[in-house]
Design an enzyme around this catalytic site. Structure first.
Site: not given
Ligand code: NAD
Length: 256
Positions: A138, A151
């Site tokens: 991130s 985080y």
């Molecule tokens: P999201 O909530 O849409 O997806 C998260 C995914 O992780 C889902 O498939 C969920 O089922 C899975 N998950 C959660 N806990 C779990 C567990 N214990 N075991 C297995 N699977 C699990 O979120 P996202 O925004 O797509 O996030 C994905 C990644 O991207 C994360 O690591 C997040 O930190 C990172 N990220 C997101 C953003 C943003 O703005 N959305 C920005 C930077 C980084």
């Protein structure tokens, strides 16, 4: 480009993980999916791209379940060539109010799971002389925001793990890099939009603008499709000597 290769994407039932799984599937890779929620819908979307898809429901906070998932992937496809450590959760609170069990869950899911999947994937990649490990970190792996202690700690840790993994494999065909998105409008961020809307009495659209305006100069969300394209680049021949980078796709967030 990735025909015959197998990609395992953790947390690929939603958001960024689903976008990356689709981008790799569109290049011909077999996909091992993981995550909770709408498993059937997500696997159908990836299968529709012509990929061979299997699913494993490992809870990424549990090392023994991660080991079972890696063993299942090897049993299904021989080995994992591309590992995308993406599963993640968020919790927002000041340090003095941060629930210790939320801290432990975020460190386990957002950071330690990447270590466990990586240590289990590496031997087969090293033996094959080719592998790609892509850690979805991130912009919070590079800079901090208030109320996101666990985080930010986890994502800085993932960037560190990325560099060490890249260095240890630098003379091999195995690369490791991190992707550092700014705001991406996934369920994880929609919760933060909802909280802002409730706290400030704003509409959904107004709350999105406030969220972007605080951090992201482009005033645009990065999309899962854009992040998927970056993952494909890391897997391409042009990515052969890209090692240990933390590549932000953040609308200028970290440039400030
Ligand atoms: P999201 O909530 O849409 O997806 C998260 C995914 O992780 C889902 O498939 C969920 O089922 C899975 N998950 C959660 N806990 C779990 C567990 N214990 N075991 C297995 N699977 C699990 O979120 P996202 O925004 O797509 O996030 C994905 C990644 O991207 C994360 O690591 C997040 O930190 C990172 N990220 C997101 C953003 C943003 O703005 N959305 C920005 C930077 C980084």
């Amino acid at each position: 480009m990735l025909k015959g290769k197998t990609a395992l994407v953790t947390g690929s039932t939603s958001g960024i993980g689903l976008g990356v799984a689709k981008a790799l599937a569109a290049q011909g890779a077999n996909i091992v999916m993981n995550g909770f929620g709408d498993v059937d819908g997500a696997t159908a979307e990836v299968t529709a791209l012509g990929a061979r898809v299997v699913y494993h429901g490992a809870d990424m906070s549990k090392p023994d379940e991660i080991a079972a998932m890696m063993a299942y992937a090897a049993e299904q496809f021989g080995r994992v060539d591309i590992l995308v450590n993406n599963a993640g959760i968020q919790h927002v609170a000041r340090v003095e109010n941060f629930p210790p069990e939320r801290w432990d869950a975020i460190i386990a899911i957002n950071m330690s799971s990447a270590f466990h999947a990586t240590r289990l994937a590496l031997p087969a990649m090293q033996a094959a002389g080719w592998g790609r490990i892509i850690n979805v970190a991130s912009v919070h792996g590079l800079v901090a925001s208030a109320e996101k202690s666990a985080y930010v700690a986890a994502k800085h840790g993932v960037v560190g793990l990325t560099k060490v993994t890249a260095l240890e494999n630098a003379t091999t065909g195995v690369t490791c890099n991190a992707i550092c998105p700014g705001w991406v409008l996934t369920p994880l961020v929609q919760k933060q939009v909802d909280a802002k809307a409730a706290a400030l009495g704003l509409s959904n659209d107004e709350a999105k603008k406030v969220l972007l305006g605080e951090k992201e100069p482009s005033m645009q969300f990065t999309t899962p499709e854009e992040l998927g394209a970056l993952a494909v680049f890391f897997c391409s021949p042009a990515g052969n000597n890209v090692r240990g980078v933390a590549w932000n796709m953040d609308g200028g967030w970290a440039a400030q």
